[in-house]
Design a protein around this motif. Structure first.
Motif, PDB file in Angstrom:
ATOM      1  N   ASN A 275       0.987  -1.554  -0.134  1.00 46.25           N
ATOM      2  CA  ASN A 275       0.102   0.347  -0.349  1.00 46.25           C
ATOM      3  C   ASN A 275       0.649   1.468   0.375  1.00 46.25           C
ATOM      4  O   ASN A 275       0.077   2.394   0.513  1.00 46.25           O
ATOM      5  CB  ASN A 275      -0.861   0.035   1.083  1.00 46.25           C
ATOM      6  CG  ASN A 275      -2.075  -1.130   0.987  1.00 46.25           C
ATOM      7  OD1 ASN A 275      -2.947  -0.522   0.095  1.00 46.25           O
ATOM      8  ND2 ASN A 275      -2.171  -2.199   1.965  1.00 46.25           N
TER       9      ASN A 275
ATOM     10  N   LYS B  54       4.668  12.151  -4.612  1.00 45.09           N
ATOM     11  CA  LYS B  54       5.674  12.703  -3.059  1.00 45.09           C
ATOM     12  C   LYS B  54       5.367  14.286  -2.535  1.00 45.09           C
ATOM     13  O   LYS B  54       4.983  14.853  -1.266  1.00 45.09           O
ATOM     14  CB  LYS B  54       6.454  11.656  -2.829  1.00 45.09           C
ATOM     15  CG  LYS B  54       7.522  12.916  -1.357  1.00 45.09           C
ATOM     16  CD  LYS B  54       6.994  11.683  -0.143  1.00 45.09           C
ATOM     17  CE  LYS B  54       7.865  12.817   1.207  1.00 45.09           C
ATOM     18  NZ  LYS B  54       8.907  12.994   1.643  1.00 45.09           N
TER      19      LYS B  54
ATOM     20  N   ARG C  66       1.835  15.792  -2.538  1.00 45.29           N
ATOM     21  CA  ARG C  66       1.055  15.981  -1.456  1.00 45.29           C
ATOM     22  C   ARG C  66       1.840  14.935  -0.233  1.00 45.29           C
ATOM     23  O   ARG C  66       1.368  14.934   0.492  1.00 45.29           O
ATOM     24  CB  ARG C  66       0.105  14.417  -1.956  1.00 45.29           C
ATOM     25  CG  ARG C  66      -0.300  14.451  -3.797  1.00 45.29           C
ATOM     26  CD  ARG C  66      -1.051  15.088  -3.717  1.00 45.29           C
ATOM     27  NE  ARG C  66      -2.746  15.367  -3.044  1.00 45.29           N
ATOM     28  CZ  ARG C  66      -4.093  15.431  -2.843  1.00 45.29           C
ATOM     29  NH1 ARG C  66      -3.627  17.056  -3.322  1.00 45.29           N
ATOM     30  NH2 ARG C  66      -4.874  15.309  -2.170  1.00 45.29           N
ATOM     31  N   GLY C  67       3.188  14.665  -0.344  1.00 44.29           N
ATOM     32  CA  GLY C  67       3.750  14.375   0.819  1.00 44.29           C
ATOM     33  C   GLY C  67       3.851  12.898   1.574  1.00 44.29           C
ATOM     34  O   GLY C  67       3.827  13.539   2.530  1.00 44.29           O
ATOM     35  N   SER C  68       3.447  12.438   0.551  1.00 45.80           N
ATOM     36  CA  SER C  68       3.237  11.101   1.420  1.00 45.80           C
ATOM     37  C   SER C  68       3.390   9.886   0.071  1.00 45.80           C
ATOM     38  O   SER C  68       3.649  10.316  -0.959  1.00 45.80           O
ATOM     39  CB  SER C  68       2.274  10.396   2.127  1.00 45.80           C
ATOM     40  OG  SER C  68       1.942   9.214   2.635  1.00 45.80           O
TER      41      SER C  68
ATOM     42  N   SER D 201       2.583   7.462   0.453  1.00 48.91           N
ATOM     43  CA  SER D 201       1.788   6.342   0.650  1.00 48.91           C
ATOM     44  C   SER D 201       0.377   5.933  -0.210  1.00 48.91           C
ATOM     45  O   SER D 201      -0.200   7.307  -0.017  1.00 48.91           O
ATOM     46  CB  SER D 201       0.614   6.182   2.386  1.00 48.91           C
ATOM     47  OG  SER D 201      -0.244   5.726   2.639  1.00 48.91           O
TER      48      SER D 201
ATOM     49  N   SER E 193      -1.960   8.588   1.256  1.00 48.34           N
ATOM     50  CA  SER E 193      -2.949   9.527   1.672  1.00 48.34           C
ATOM     51  C   SER E 193      -2.425  10.281   0.224  1.00 48.34           C
ATOM     52  O   SER E 193      -2.497  11.683   0.455  1.00 48.34           O
ATOM     53  CB  SER E 193      -1.451  10.305   2.301  1.00 48.34           C
ATOM     54  OG  SER E 193      -1.296   8.920   3.164  1.00 48.34           O
TER      55      SER E 193
ATOM     56  N   LEU F 273      -4.941  12.437  -6.761  1.00 47.95           N
ATOM     57  CA  LEU F 273      -3.725  13.187  -7.894  1.00 47.95           C
ATOM     58  C   LEU F 273      -4.125  13.692  -9.175  1.00 47.95           C
ATOM     59  O   LEU F 273      -4.007  14.801  -9.810  1.00 47.95           O
ATOM     60  CB  LEU F 273      -2.606  11.919  -8.017  1.00 47.95           C
ATOM     61  CG  LEU F 273      -1.437  11.799  -7.145  1.00 47.95           C
ATOM     62  CD1 LEU F 273      -0.534  11.436  -7.723  1.00 47.95           C
ATOM     63  CD2 LEU F 273      -0.786  13.740  -6.422  1.00 47.95           C
TER      64      LEU F 273
ATOM     65  N   PRO G 114     -10.401  10.286  -6.577  1.00 48.33           N
ATOM     66  CA  PRO G 114      -9.661  10.582  -5.561  1.00 48.33           C
ATOM     67  C   PRO G 114     -11.002   9.808  -4.581  1.00 48.33           C
ATOM     68  O   PRO G 114     -12.124   8.897  -4.819  1.00 48.33           O
ATOM     69  CB  PRO G 114     -10.728  11.750  -5.300  1.00 48.33           C
ATOM     70  CG  PRO G 114     -11.416  11.890  -7.270  1.00 48.33           C
ATOM     71  CD  PRO G 114     -10.099  10.667  -7.565  1.00 48.33           C
ATOM     72  N   GLY G 115     -10.536   8.934  -3.884  1.00 53.91           N
ATOM     73  CA  GLY G 115     -10.928   8.250  -2.849  1.00 53.91           C
ATOM     74  C   GLY G 115     -11.886   8.364  -1.172  1.00 53.91           C
ATOM     75  O   GLY G 115     -12.723   8.016  -0.321  1.00 53.91           O
TER      76      GLY G 115
END
Ligand code: NA
Ligand code: NA
Lengths: 118, 134, 794, 103, 131, 162, 522
Positions: free
Chosen positions: G296, G350, G353-355, G357, G360, G364, G434-435
């Motif tokens: 993940n 990353k 969006r800073g991650s 994972s 997170s 996009l 988008p989830g």
């Protein structure tokens, strides 16, 4: 002599493997050292061995004496030893730094999050 | 030629004897300080004699210089090494479990310092007691 | 040229649409619709030539080494499908323009739609198996993005993903089937393969080819047991459902079966599988269609039913059956696309698709209502609609089929009964009756929304009245291509009082009955349970398969990627022992006498000490003590080197060994020992691995030592050290001259190690859990701490 | 001078044997300990014995070049011992962490 | 200390003819600096060296590469032995190469000692291990 | 010196050695310190001679001890009051004691008053042995190094201990 | 330009660049420039080599002017040159990408020198024709990768690096043992000479036994089943630039080595060795892809896919038919570009969006449609979606497998292809779509200049993927020539042993037994 060295190498490899399978990272690294030594002996045996006679050309001569030790296997081992030392020094310092971060040299404690967050 | 070989072999044999003694001493002697004695002295002397033997076999300036350098270096380093190990193992004897041979009769270092080995206070008052022990 | 235009213009539009759409405004649908219209027109010009038996080709070498060409050809079958695709496409474009008016991703939508259309045209026109496959997969991709167009809804994402995976799975099977076909015939060229029916049928690959190709066709065309993805795909915007999941893309599987009918059919295998699966799908879905109240769900299951019917007809494979198939493709496309658009229009104006909640819409959407009524009549197979023509042909094919005549006829009638009932449900329920709270405020739809249904309804009526128009232009060439023979079909509305007509009457009567009993049927507990098995049940089955595989992945990851370095190493070592050991076992152990008679006393001792020293490292609790033992081993090895004429080596070994010891000692001053030990069992296992590894290495050395040794390289270096290398020390000359490159690499390693140590010790001096000194995320919407968003790094 | 032969060679070989025997004894001590200083002393002596071995071997095989090797060993063996001594000292220092150090 | 340094240079230069060479020489030299660092602290050892170990390593690699590249300018091949005989003095690219090795190895030895010590001053308890 | 080490003497090698040696020395000048000259050569020779004699004679004694079964030792850690006070003096004294069999210097007291030694044989009794050491070895060192060796260096009172 | 110079340039340029970058330690900007120029230079030289090989066949040169087969030789055949070119392309891409991606601290501690040093190891491995020299370059590569993987010293990096380091050290030693044994059997290290000598040993079985060590060692480097653990444990820890470079190249050097030795040296009993390889390939594919499916984290998914994809390449080698080898080579070329690109995309994600994972990363696609498009191209290519490059690679292998009658591996390969699609679309569905369910804020992202710069190499590599897809024909031809050389390895042997500087031509010398002359006699 090569035969004996074969057995010595096997013994050293076995010992190194046992060390590699320890939890302690330092012991693992020592295992690598012993494994390297074993493999160097392997190459030495593979180049076949000659007692005494160093591969030097006497001063004033152009060619070496009739019987000399195999210089190539020596050169290969030398290179391997030095490379091994570079890797070893780095690995040891890595373990040292890791210990600073985790306060432990226990490899079993460094379990990565294998599946990540779900 | 023969004389040279005889002298050389003599030196070598003697040197080897001392080396052997050093090994035996380290094995046999009862505590670490004693073993240090054997290893430092007999070892150094043995190596020095062996080096001398080599020089006798190869009386060449280069060999001589290097053999001398070897001996000199050993003479410089061996006592320092012995001193460092001896001192360190004395101070760390509790951590390491170093024990002293039962035949050790006196320990002035302990007398002088007590347990506080690293106390900054000099133990002047005990100085006059030195030598007063029989 | 016409072919290239037909295939590639859509891709061009796909590329520019996202950008172009900002300029097209309200007329987007109508403007973009010009493209499919133009393609339709272009292709229509070919109808005459194709009907005359001509075949048009274009071919470009793509990967000549594999005989893969980008090649297309136009024959009756491909032209029939291409026209259907672009023709319906034109109407869908117009419809979509109205349906999605103002959507902020309208450009993307048309881009995907155009990509789909182009891919679909490419698929049907392809003359190379690989070309075919490429377009086949592209349609799956287009379907993926189109189903997931409303991607902020979870069911939408799931449906898109599911459809992609199912059709991709089938696609891969199809590809392998294609490759097998190529292996059997030696070519990827479809038109050439079509000539080689006998070769394929007699080839040992025939069975796998049939199974694999059908796997591709069945998944794409939603046959049992793969049909579960299609109802889910109704999450797509309605234009997509109408176009892809009813009129065209799902027919790609039918096209596969039709296309390769000449080479694959004609065996019992083909007949039973294709006919059987088709029939089963048809019956199940016909019945399932009556279990839902959502208009799109009903439409979806009737689509599956139609696809099952088409499949069954291709399985029957008789001339009439194939003609029926071709005709019913058209019939279905016309009424189903129309009804989808109607459903979409209702959804668009009322935002409800549940037929139990709708009613009286004829007052609000009269034009749409009329179009819907006409389409429904065609669907129900009422004369004089085109649907009637189709149904008569189907019944003719069924009643004239030899084995299992009764069964085939029965399932055909049953399916048509369901069609009648569904048609009623889809039109009578929403449009008749009185307006209610839900439908009260419905708006009159704009022209774009009813244009398509109206045109299609007109076609349904027109072709019903004059079906013979299709005979020579379409039916003959296309059905002929499927049959691999030249035929002259004669369509007619009226055949006289035949058995088929009787069956039709029965069908309509039973259909009306079913319509009236719908509520009872739908709410019956037993039937609902059946629905749970066959409808959502298969869908859940998909989930179980995926979950099962993921579970396996999780299990395997936990076992293999356990995170424990010790296990990783054991695995590596055991693998080594296993592979080397197995090879020894396989080739023999190269045994022979071992002699150590030449070893002198001091050599024995040195050898022993190097082992003893190493062995000692295992027995010391304290690591620092272990280092001293390591030193003994290293020194002994150095002396061994020296004893055998390697002073340089001995020197280096002494130096390195000492440095190693020093370094380890220094590190140990700071690194605490590990608490806890291995269990006895682990120790035994480790010991076994260790012994095994040692044995393997010793065995290798001993085996090699049996060989005679020549040393040309070493000898060369020795002889040339002075004369060529200006040196006396052979080893050193090797290092700095003969093999200086090795040494250059070696010192590079040292340099990197040095700088690496520097970097290790200089950076991040303070332990910093999880602090990666990350710059904050750039997206304002990113879910991570936005408060700290400071200046960008760059 | 070339390889030794005859009686001198016999003597030198005997020396070699004596040295390796002493090496064995030292290693026994190293393995038996019982304390770290005992092992360090033993390792230190092993280095001397190695030096002696090389010197004798140089004479025996007629290769004075081995002298260089022993020189290098003598040079670095000391360092190893120093490192161990430091380590041992470190143990007692760690114990007395609180008290200020004299330097 | 100067003695060991001298010995190291001796080892370096003799390497081509007798046992020794850049690596061994470099290590011996590195060790003498290391000893100095242990005895008098890394600061004074750094001062004595006048170049950072990193620079030494970089220059060492540079010299080695340069010695390899030099023959190219004369139409030779990479790392070809090129000897200049000036009277009885023979200087060749292999010697230059070995000098590069020598410097690099000194740098390596020192970077280990200095960095370990400066990272964690406890590692080398300062004491007068007088020589 | 360099050329002597070189063994095989050639003019060329000499030149290279000279240049390199010079460079190395230049580079390391801060390490070398000022060369100190000393005229008490005779005392030095005498010291060396005495030391060699002691080394050999008591090595033999240790050898005999080791070779013969049983222990005849009477060991102890003694405190030797120091007369030498300079770093060099203490170092030399300590090291020579260590090299002399039967004695091994362990530490110097922080006030430089005492050298603690481990002795294998406390023959005549502690006092006599200490006096013997002071009279023989230490006296010779003081003679060899000169009177300044008995003065405490002004800069620091730190003994060569950690 | 002389052949010699051209051949050594890919090695020499990074050497000079590394030294220069070390000397310019205080000027990061200069280092960045040096790095880009260096990578560009390597690429130019490699392309030059390709041109030369196309004209003149396999290129051979001696290092240090020692006669073949005594000195070290560099040999450039199609496989080498393709590897050189592709790695240089990744080098250029990462060099550009690193400018904004790699932080100042990492630059200060030598990122750019290490980058070049790693390139030295890689290129050296591709160029050398000497087995021991290959070992040396492997070590250069290894230590450089060690340093790059820990550079920055986060806890995660250190923990990952330890596993990486220990396992790879063992692998290197096994390799070294293998080299020693081969030398002990033949007395030579020149690979061309070895190719002849190993078949003259008279103990083909023993040669195969020894070959197992190479299989294990290179198998570890290449991350074959069951030797791959170090990879997922470490590849996700360093900055994206580094992991992209590693992901693209490092394992492929192992693959290259496997291709080299198992076509040139160890073909005594293909029925045994290559069957083993085939099993390894199949298991690698399956375990890798199953591992990926359950991950993940963006980069961990990708990491497991490296493993799975390695299986395909080895499948090509293992089937050991010209077409299969061709497919393997095609696969390598395609994969390096695609895989590196995916890691680069993950880095941008990353950054935005800073991650890493997947959870997170959410959405996009809504804000960064271009990134989404640039992800889709390599991702679908990786999954073998037609007509992207990965499709061609898989197609060739599938055909080769069927032709070779190895149906089970074809079935595995196809199934794994499906699962690859699953993983790639999983990233798509979870990270790009988008989830959250709710509406995403309308805020348009504030993309920094740095991020825009990072798009450039990503777009470039994506364009390259498309070029490979469109011009699959010419790439196929190159791979075909390479496969021909590998399958008929006598071409390699003759090119080396008949080199102008060979001992056979240089006249008799003491100690030369004239083995090199045998080729003439054949
Ligand atoms: Na081959
Ligand atoms: Na991959």
């Amino acid at each position: 002599m090569e035969t004996l060295l074969a057995l010595v190498t096997g013994a050293m490899v076995a010992i190194s493997v046992y060390l590699l399978l320890q939890r302690d990272l330092v012991r693992k690294i020592i295992g690598v050292v012993i494994l390297s030594n074993g493999i160097h002996l392997l190459i030495f045996a593979m180049g076949r061995m000659t007692r005494g006679a160093s591969p030097l050309i006497p001063s004033g001569e152009k060619y070496p004496p009739e019987v000399i030790a195999n210089p190539l296997s020596q050169a290969l081992i030398l290179t391997a030893i030095v490379i091994g030392f570079g890797l070893l020094a780095f690995s040891l310092v890595l373990v040292y730094r890791l210990h600073e971060s985790y306060q432990s040299a226990d490899a079993d404690a460094l379990i990565e999050a294998t599946l990540g967050d779900e | 030629m023969v004389a040279q070989q005889v002298v050389g072999i003599f030196l070598m044999s003697t040197g080897t004897l001392f080396v052997f003694v050093a090994g035996l001493g380290v094995l046999r002697l009862p505590d670490v300080y004693m073993r240090l004695h054997a290893s430092t002295k007999a070892g150094t002397l043995g190596v020095a004699l062996n080096a001398a033997g080599l020089v006798v076999f190869y009386p060449d300036l280069g060999i001589f210089t290097r053999a001398s350098a070897l001996v000199l270096f050993l003479l410089l380093t061996a006592p320092v090494a012995a001193h460092m190990i001896g001192r360190a193992s004395y101070f760390a004897r509790e951590e390491l479990g170093v024990t002293v041979w039962g035949g050790t009769v006196v320990d002035r270092m302990l007398d002088h310092r007590g347990k506080a080995l690293f106390s900054t206070e000099a133990v002047e008052e005990t100085s006059d007691s030195s030598g007063a022990v029989s | 040229m016409a072919i290239l235009f037909a295939v590639f213009s859509g891709f061009l539009l796909a590329l520019v649409a996202p950008w172009l759409t900002q300029y097209t405004g309200r007329a987007t649908g109508w403007l973009y619709g010009l493209l499919p219209a133009a393609i339709t027109g272009t292709l229509a010009t070919l109808v005459g030539r194709v009907a005359a038996g001509e075949t048009l080709r274009v071919s470009y070498a793509w990967v000549p080494g594999l005989n893969v060409n980008l090649s297309f050809y136009v024959d009756g079958l491909s032209l029939f499908f291409a026209l259907l695709i672009t023709g319906i496409g034109t109407l869908i474009y117009v419809y979509a323009g109205g349906y999605l008016k103002g959507h902020h991703h309208l450009g993307r939508f048309f881009s995907y739609l155009s990509m789909f259309m182009a891919a679909m045209v490419g698929l049907v026109l392809a003359d190379n198996l690989i070309t075919f496959y490429i377009f086949f997969e592209l349609t799956s991709f287009a379907s993926f993005v189109l189903i997931g167009f409303n991607h902020d809804e979870a069911p939408s994402r799931r449906a898109a993903w599911q459809a992609l995976l199912v059709t991709k799975a089938g696609g891969l099977a199809l590809l392998v089937g294609f490759i097998l076909m190529q292996q059997a015939t030696g070519t990827f060229q479809i038109s050439a393969i079509l000539e080689s029916g006998d070769v394929i049928r007699q080839h040992s690959f025939y069975l796998p080819i049939v199974l694999l190709v059908l796997a591709g066709a069945f998944t794409k065309s939603a046959q049992f047991p793969f049909y579960f993805w299609l109802p889910n795909a109704m999450e797509a915007p309605t234009p997509v459902s109408a176009y892809l999941h009813s009129a065209t893309m799902v027919k790609a599987g039918i096209y596969v079966m039709a296309r390769f009918h000449p080479v694959l059919s004609g065996t019992d295998l083909w007949m039973w599988i294709v006919g059987g699966v088709g029939a089963l799908t048809m019956v199940l879905s016909a019945w399932l269609a009556l279990q839902y109240t959502d208009m799109k769900a009903i439409l979806a299951y009737t689509t599956i039913m139609a696809l099952g019917l088409l499949t069954m007809l291709l399985g029957l494979g008789t001339e009439v059956a194939v003609e029926a198939c071709m005709v019913f493709i058209l019939v279905h496309a016309f009424y189903k696309a129309a009804l989808f658009m109607v459903a979409g229009a209702i959804d668009h104006e009322v935002h409800v698709r549940d037929i139990t909640k709708l009613g009286g819409l004829r007052h609000r959407m009269p034009v749409t209502g009329v179009a819907a009524g006409l389409a429904a009549l065609s669907m129900a197979g009422i004369p004089p609609f085109f649907g009637f023509v189709g149904k008569e042909l189907i019944y003719e094919a069924a009643t004239h089929f030899d084995p299992a005549t009764v069964a085939v006829t029965t399932v055909s009638v049953l399916a048509n009964v369901a069609l009648v009932a569904s048609a009623g449900l889809l039109v009578i329920r929403p449009f008749f009756g009185e307006l209610n709270d839900v439908t009260e405020h419905a708006h009159r739809p704009e022209a774009g929304l009813w244009f398509g249904p109206v045109v299609l309804s007109v076609f349904s009526v027109g072709l019903g009245l004059a079906p013979w128009l299709l005979d020579a232009a379409f039916l003959g060439p296309s059905a002929g291509a499927v049959l691999g023979a030249s035929i002259e079909p004669h369509l007619a509305l009226w055949h006289g009082f035949t058995l088929e007509l009787g069956l039709s009457a029965v069908t309509v009567a039973a259909g009306v009955g079913t319509y009236l009993a719908w509520t009872v049927l739908r709410t019956n507990a037993g039937f609902q349970q059946l629905e749970r098995w066959l409808g959502t049940g298969l869908d859940h089955g998909y989930d179980h398969v995926v979950d099962g595989l993921l579970g396996m992945g999780r299990w395997q990851t936990n076992v293999l990627q356990s995170g424990v370095l010790r296990r990783y190493l054991s695995t590596v070592l055991v693998t080594t022992i296993g592979l080397v050991g197995a090879a020894f076992y396989h080739y023999g152990f190269f045994g022979g006498a071992i002699s150590v008679a030449d070893v002198r006393f001091h050599e024995w001792v040195l050898a022993a000490l190097s082992v003893v020293g190493a062995f000692g490292t295992l027995f010391f609790r304290s690591r620092i003590a272990l280092i001293t033992s390591l030193g003994v081993s290293g020194f002994s090895i150095a002396l061994l080197f020296l004893a055998f004429g390697a002073p340089d080596l001995a020197k280096t070994q002494f130096l390195i060994e000492t440095l190693t010891v020093i370094l380890v000692v220094l590190i140990l001053t700071a690194v605490s020992d590990v608490q806890g030990t291995l269990t006895a069992g682990q120790k035994v296992t480790n010991g076994a691995v260790a012994v095994g590894m040692g044995a393997v290495v010793s065995g290798l050395i001993l085996a090699v030592l049996k060989l005679p040794f020549e040393n040309p390289m070493g000898d060369y270096y020795a002889q040339n050290t002075y004369v060529e290398g200006e040196g006396h020390n052979i080893v050193n000359t090797i290092l700095v001259d003969f093999r200086a490159l090795d040494t250059l690499g070696e010192i590079t390693v040292l340099l990197v190690a040095g700088f690496g140590i520097y970097a290790l010790l200089r950076t991040g001096t303070a332990p910093n859990p999880n602090a990666e000194n990350d710059p904050p995320p750039e997206d304002a919407s990113a879910p991570v701490e936005q408060a700290e968003q400071t200046q960008q790094l760059s | 001078m070339a390889e030794l032969s005859g009686a001198p060679a016999w003597f030198a070989s005997a020396c070699l044997i004596a040295i390796v025997l002493s090496l064995v004894m030292t290693v026994i001590r190293l393995l038996r300990g019982p304390t770290l200083p005992d092992r360090v002393v033993s390792l230190d002596l092993v280095a001397y014995q190695a030096v002696a071995f090389m010197l004798v071997y140089a004479v025996l095989t007629g290769q004075p070049a081995f002298l260089d090797v022993s020189l290098v060993l003598a040079l670095v063996a000391f360092l190893g011992t120093v490192a161990f001594a430091r380590y041992i000292e470190h143990l007692s220092v760690a114990e007395e962490e609180a008290a200020p150090m004299s330097d | 200390m100067p003695l060991t340094l001298l010995f190291s240079v001796f080892l370096l230069l003799r390497g081509h003819n007798e046992t020794g060479g850049g690596f061994i020489g470099g290590l011996v030299a590195g060790i003498s600096f290391a000893l100095y660092a242990i005895a008098y602290g890394t600061a004074s050892s750094r001062e004595a060296l006048r170049a950072t170990p990193q620079q030494l390593m970089a220059v060492g690699l540079g010299i080695a590469v340069l010695s390899g590249v030099l023959p190219l300018f004369g139409g030779g091949t990479l790392l070809e032995g090129l000897w200049v005989k000036w009277g009885a003095l023979k200087v060749g690219t292999p010697v230059l190469f070995d000098v590069g090795v020598y410097l690099l190895v000194i740098g390596l030895a020192l970077v280990i000692v200095y960095e370990l010590e400066e990272h964690n001053p406890g590692l080398f308890p300062q004491s007068a291990a007088s020589e | 010196m360099w050329t002597a080490v070189q063994g095989a003497f050639t003019l060329a090698n000499f030149a290279v050695g000279f240049v390199l040696g010079y460079l190395v020395l230049r580079l390391l000048r801060p390490l070398l310190g000022e060369a100190s000259y000393d005229r008490r050569i005779w005392y030095k020779v005498s010291l060396v001679g005495f030391f060699l004699k002691e080394l050999i004679s008591s090595s033999v004694r240790v050898a005999i001890e080791v070779i013969t079964p049983g222990y005849r030792m009477r060991a102890g850690i003694l405190a030797v009051p120091l007369s030498v006070r300079s770093d060099l003096g203490i170092t030399l004294f300590a090291n020579l004691i260590s090299l002399t069999p039967g004695t091994l210097s362990l530490d110097v007291s922080e006030d430089r008053e005492y050298l603690y030694i481990h002795a294998m044989y406390i023959d005549q009794g502690e006092e006599e042995d200490i006096l013997h050491l002071k009279r023989t070895l230490e006296r010779r060192i003081i003679l060899a190094l000169g009177a300044e060796s008995t003065e405490t260096p002004p800069v620091s009172d730190a003994a060569p201990a950690s | 330009m002389s052949a010699h110079l051209l051949i050594i340039l890919p090695l020499l340029i990074p050497f000079v660049a590394a030294v220069a970058a070390l000397l310019f330690a205080r000027w990061p900007t200069v280092q960045k420039g040096i790095n880009i120029v260096s990578m560009g230079g390597i690429l130019a030289a490699s392309l030059g080599l390709l041109a030369r090989i196309t004209e003149q066949g396999i290129q051979v040169t001696t290092i240090g002017d020692w006669p073949v087969p005594f000195g070290i030789v560099f040999v450039v055949d199609y496989l080498s040159v393709l590897m050189l070119i592709v790695s240089a392309i990744i080098g250029v891409a990462v060099a550009v990408y690193a400018v904004p991606d790699v932080d100042d601290a990492r630059v200060r501690f030598g990122f750019y020198p290490f980058f070049n040093l790693l390139m030295i190891g890689i290129n050296g491995a591709f160029l050398t024709g000497d087995l021991f020299n290959l070992y040396v370059w492997f070590e250069v590569m290894l230590i450089s990768s060690f340093v790059l993987i820990v550079l920055g010293n986060t806890d995660e990096q250190l923990a990952g690096a330890v596993k990486y380091v220990v396992i790879n050290l063992v692998s290197s030693l096994l390799f070294l043992a293998g080299v020693g044994l081969v030398y002990g059997m033949t007395g030579t290290l020149n690979m061309a000479e070895l190719s002849l000598a190993l078949s003259e040993v008279g103990q083909p079985g023993l040669v195969t036994v020894v070959a197992m060590l190479f299989l294990i060692s290179f198998g570890i480097k290449a991350a074959l089943f069951p030797l791959f653990f170090w990879l997922p444990a470490s590849y996700h820890t360093p900055p994206a630039s580094v992991s992209a470079f590693f992901a693209g190249l490092l394992t492929k050097v192992g693959v290259y080595a496997l291709f080299r030795v198992f076509t040139l040296l160890f073909t005594q009993d293909v029925g045994y060795t290559h069957t083993l390889l085939l099993w390894g390939a199949g298991l690698t594919m399956v375990t890798g892809v199953l591992g990926a499916a359950v991950q993940n984290d963006f980069r961990r998914v990708l990491s497991f896919h490296i493993i799975s994809q390695i299986g395909y390449m080895i499948m090509g080698l293992a089937l050991y038919t010209p077409l299969a080898i061709l497919g393997g080579v095609f696969y390598i070329v395609h994969h390096i570009i695609v895989k590196a690109n995916l890691f680069l995309v993950s880095g941008v994600a990353k950054r935005l969006r800073g991650s890493f994972s997947l959870k997170s990363l959410d959405g996009l696609y809504a804000y960064h449609p271009w990134l989404a498009a640039l992800f889709i191209i390599p991702a679908f290519s990786l999954a073998g979606f037609p007509p992207l490059s990965g499709f061609w690679a898989k197609l060739i292998l599938t055909i080769a497998g069927i032709e070779a009658g190895a149906y089970w591996i074809v079935a595995v390969a196809v199934a794994v292809g499906l699962f690859t699609m699953f993983s790639m679309t999983k990233i798509w569905v979870k990270a790009f779509l988008p989830g959250g369910g709710g509406d995403l804020p309308d805020a348009v992202s504030s993309m920094g200049l740095g991020t825009r710069v990072m798009y450039v190499p990503i777009a470039g590599l994506a364009a390259l993927t498309i070029l490979i897809s469109v011009f699959a024909g010419p790439v196929y031809d190159l791979a075909e020539r390479s496969a021909d050389e590998l399958y008929n390895s006598s071409q390699y042997v003759e090119a080396v042993l008949n080199h102008e500087k060979s001992a056979a031509d240089a006249g008799p010398r003491p100690g030369v037994d004239g083995r090199a002359g045998r080729v003439h006699a054949r």
